[in-house]
Design a protein around this motif. Structure first.
Motif, mmCIF file in Angstrom:
data_model
loop_
_atom_site.group_PDB
_atom_site.id
_atom_site.type_symbol
_atom_site.label_atom_id
_atom_site.label_comp_id
_atom_site.label_asym_id
_atom_site.label_seq_id
_atom_site.Cartn_x
_atom_site.Cartn_y
_atom_site.Cartn_z
ATOM 1 N N MET A 1 0.865 -1.178 0.000
ATOM 2 C CA MET A 1 0.000 0.000 0.000
ATOM 3 C C MET A 1 0.906 1.234 0.000
ATOM 4 S SD MET A 1 -2.879 1.170 2.812
ATOM 5 C CE MET A 1 -3.618 -0.416 2.856
ATOM 6 N N GLU A 2 0.627 2.154 -0.852
ATOM 7 C CA GLU A 2 1.460 3.342 -0.903
ATOM 8 C C GLU A 2 1.294 4.164 0.374
ATOM 9 O OE1 GLU A 2 -0.826 6.830 -3.167
ATOM 10 O OE2 GLU A 2 -0.480 5.047 -4.401
ATOM 11 N N ARG A 3 2.326 4.934 0.681
ATOM 12 C CA ARG A 3 2.379 5.687 1.938
ATOM 13 C C ARG A 3 1.181 6.625 2.124
ATOM 14 N NH1 ARG A 3 6.712 7.331 5.470
ATOM 15 N NH2 ARG A 3 6.169 9.291 6.469
ATOM 16 N N ARG A 4 0.837 7.333 1.090
ATOM 17 C CA ARG A 4 -0.265 8.297 1.195
ATOM 18 C C ARG A 4 -1.590 7.592 1.507
ATOM 19 N NH1 ARG A 4 -0.754 13.025 -3.026
ATOM 20 N NH2 ARG A 4 -0.745 14.491 -1.329
ATOM 21 N N ARG A 5 -1.810 6.452 0.862
ATOM 22 C CA ARG A 5 -3.036 5.700 1.104
ATOM 23 C C ARG A 5 -3.046 5.149 2.530
ATOM 24 N NH1 ARG A 5 -5.505 0.691 -2.383
ATOM 25 N NH2 ARG A 5 -7.580 0.807 -1.489
ATOM 26 N N ALA A 6 -1.903 4.649 2.988
ATOM 27 C CA ALA A 6 -1.807 4.134 4.358
ATOM 28 C C ALA A 6 -2.090 5.241 5.371
ATOM 29 C CB ALA A 6 -0.425 3.535 4.596
ATOM 30 N N GLN A 7 -1.585 6.429 5.116
ATOM 31 C CA GLN A 7 -1.837 7.558 6.013
ATOM 32 C C GLN A 7 -3.319 7.925 6.033
ATOM 33 O OE1 GLN A 7 0.936 10.416 4.383
ATOM 34 N NE2 GLN A 7 2.507 9.876 5.885
ATOM 35 N N GLU A 8 -3.962 7.851 4.893
ATOM 36 C CA GLU A 8 -5.389 8.163 4.812
ATOM 37 C C GLU A 8 -6.216 7.108 5.552
ATOM 38 O OE1 GLU A 8 -8.996 10.112 3.871
ATOM 39 O OE2 GLU A 8 -6.921 10.769 4.085
ATOM 40 N N VAL A 9 -5.855 5.833 5.417
ATOM 41 C CA VAL A 9 -6.554 4.769 6.148
ATOM 42 C C VAL A 9 -6.397 4.997 7.644
ATOM 43 C CG1 VAL A 9 -6.551 2.288 6.680
ATOM 44 C CG2 VAL A 9 -6.439 3.062 4.302
ATOM 45 N N ALA A 10 -5.181 5.332 8.092
ATOM 46 C CA ALA A 10 -4.944 5.588 9.518
ATOM 47 C C ALA A 10 -5.750 6.787 10.003
ATOM 48 C CB ALA A 10 -3.456 5.798 9.772
ATOM 49 N N ARG A 11 -5.772 7.849 9.226
ATOM 50 C CA ARG A 11 -6.520 9.049 9.619
ATOM 51 C C ARG A 11 -8.005 8.733 9.755
ATOM 52 N NH1 ARG A 11 -9.898 12.413 7.924
ATOM 53 N NH2 ARG A 11 -9.966 11.653 5.789
ATOM 54 N N ARG A 12 -8.545 8.047 8.753
ATOM 55 C CA ARG A 12 -9.970 7.709 8.773
ATOM 56 C C ARG A 12 -10.286 6.709 9.887
ATOM 57 N NH1 ARG A 12 -11.355 6.140 2.794
ATOM 58 N NH2 ARG A 12 -13.351 5.615 3.730
ATOM 59 N N GLY A 13 -9.398 5.740 10.107
ATOM 60 C CA GLY A 13 -9.604 4.768 11.170
ATOM 61 C C GLY A 13 -9.669 5.420 12.541
ATOM 62 N N LYS A 14 -8.732 6.332 12.804
ATOM 63 C CA LYS A 14 -8.730 7.053 14.078
ATOM 64 C C LYS A 14 -9.996 7.883 14.235
ATOM 65 C CE LYS A 14 -3.724 7.424 14.287
ATOM 66 N NZ LYS A 14 -2.577 8.320 14.164
ATOM 67 N N GLU A 15 -10.385 8.549 13.170
ATOM 68 C CA GLU A 15 -11.584 9.388 13.199
ATOM 69 C C GLU A 15 -12.832 8.549 13.497
ATOM 70 O OE1 GLU A 15 -13.966 11.151 9.583
ATOM 71 O OE2 GLU A 15 -12.218 12.433 10.014
ATOM 72 N N ILE A 16 -12.983 7.436 12.815
ATOM 73 C CA ILE A 16 -14.148 6.562 13.021
ATOM 74 C C ILE A 16 -14.151 6.010 14.443
ATOM 75 C CG2 ILE A 16 -15.196 4.348 12.355
ATOM 76 C CD1 ILE A 16 -14.155 4.989 9.458
ATOM 77 N N TYR A 17 -12.974 5.601 14.928
ATOM 78 C CA TYR A 17 -12.889 5.058 16.285
ATOM 79 C C TYR A 17 -13.337 6.105 17.308
ATOM 80 C CZ TYR A 17 -11.209 2.870 20.525
ATOM 81 O OH TYR A 17 -11.144 2.331 21.783
ATOM 82 N N GLU A 18 -12.789 7.299 17.207
ATOM 83 C CA GLU A 18 -13.119 8.360 18.174
ATOM 84 C C GLU A 18 -14.587 8.778 18.081
ATOM 85 O OE1 GLU A 18 -11.307 9.482 20.662
ATOM 86 O OE2 GLU A 18 -9.644 8.200 20.096
ATOM 87 N N ARG A 19 -15.094 8.904 16.878
ATOM 88 C CA ARG A 19 -16.446 9.426 16.660
ATOM 89 C C ARG A 19 -17.539 8.392 16.922
ATOM 90 N NH1 ARG A 19 -16.725 10.477 10.931
ATOM 91 N NH2 ARG A 19 -17.447 8.336 10.859
ATOM 92 N N ASP A 20 -17.320 7.150 16.464
ATOM 93 C CA ASP A 20 -18.418 6.182 16.446
ATOM 94 C C ASP A 20 -18.260 4.969 17.361
ATOM 95 O OD1 ASP A 20 -19.473 7.757 14.391
ATOM 96 O OD2 ASP A 20 -18.566 6.524 12.823
ATOM 97 N N ILE A 21 -17.037 4.646 17.740
ATOM 98 C CA ILE A 21 -16.824 3.352 18.396
ATOM 99 C C ILE A 21 -16.354 3.458 19.839
ATOM 100 C CG2 ILE A 21 -15.545 1.170 18.244
ATOM 101 C CD1 ILE A 21 -15.350 1.678 15.187
ATOM 102 N N ARG A 22 -15.474 4.382 20.115
ATOM 103 C CA ARG A 22 -14.824 4.453 21.429
ATOM 104 C C ARG A 22 -15.799 4.365 22.599
ATOM 105 N NH1 ARG A 22 -9.935 8.324 22.905
ATOM 106 N NH2 ARG A 22 -9.503 7.458 24.951
ATOM 107 N N ALA A 23 -16.837 5.163 22.589
ATOM 108 C CA ALA A 23 -17.797 5.186 23.700
ATOM 109 C C ALA A 23 -18.530 3.855 23.863
ATOM 110 C CB ALA A 23 -18.801 6.321 23.510
ATOM 111 N N LYS A 24 -18.617 3.079 22.799
ATOM 112 C CA LYS A 24 -19.304 1.786 22.856
ATOM 113 C C LYS A 24 -18.431 0.689 23.467
ATOM 114 C CE LYS A 24 -21.889 2.671 18.616
ATOM 115 N NZ LYS A 24 -22.061 2.247 17.218
ATOM 116 N N VAL A 25 -17.114 0.808 23.348
ATOM 117 C CA VAL A 25 -16.240 -0.302 23.744
ATOM 118 C C VAL A 25 -15.363 -0.036 24.963
ATOM 119 C CG1 VAL A 25 -16.204 -1.274 21.420
ATOM 120 C CG2 VAL A 25 -14.407 0.331 22.105
ATOM 121 N N GLU A 26 -15.086 1.228 25.260
ATOM 122 C CA GLU A 26 -14.254 1.529 26.429
ATOM 123 C C GLU A 26 -15.140 1.791 27.628
ATOM 124 O OE1 GLU A 26 -11.241 4.530 25.896
ATOM 125 O OE2 GLU A 26 -10.561 3.641 24.040
#
Length: 92
Positions: A1-26
């Motif tokens: 996976m190219e670096r830019r795409r990997a960075q975008e996946v990481a950015r989106r993953g963190k955003e989704i975790y904080e916005r939609d998932i964190r409160a449900k699992v922690e």
């Protein structure tokens, strides 16, 4: 996976975790591994990371996957620790 795409996946993953998932699992799921498909926002939880990835791939075979360890800043810690003569630990 190219670096830019990997960075975008990481950015989106963190955003989704904080916005939609964190409160449900922690804090109930602390220490478990969670894999997010950043395309759909779906996620899978497991006690080890390979099982979490396997579960996520079952749901989204073509997903873009991001790994989180619930309640931790990173999925893994790099480095070593040493135990001193008194049993105290220090991170190297």
């Amino acid at each position: 996976m190219e670096r830019r795409r990997a960075q975008e996946v990481a950015r989106r993953g963190k955003e989704i975790y904080e916005r939609d998932i964190r409160a449900k699992v922690e804090p109930e799921q602390e220490g478990r591994f969670l894999v997010i498909d950043v395309k759909s926002g779906s996620y899978a939880l497991a006690d080890d990371e390979l099982e979490a990835f396997d579960r996520a791939r079952e749901e989204a075979p073509d997903g873009l996957l991001y790994l989180v360890r619930v309640g931790h800043r990173a999925a893994h810690r790099l480095g070593a620790s040493a135990v001193g003569p008194t049993g105290s630990r220090s991170v190297l």
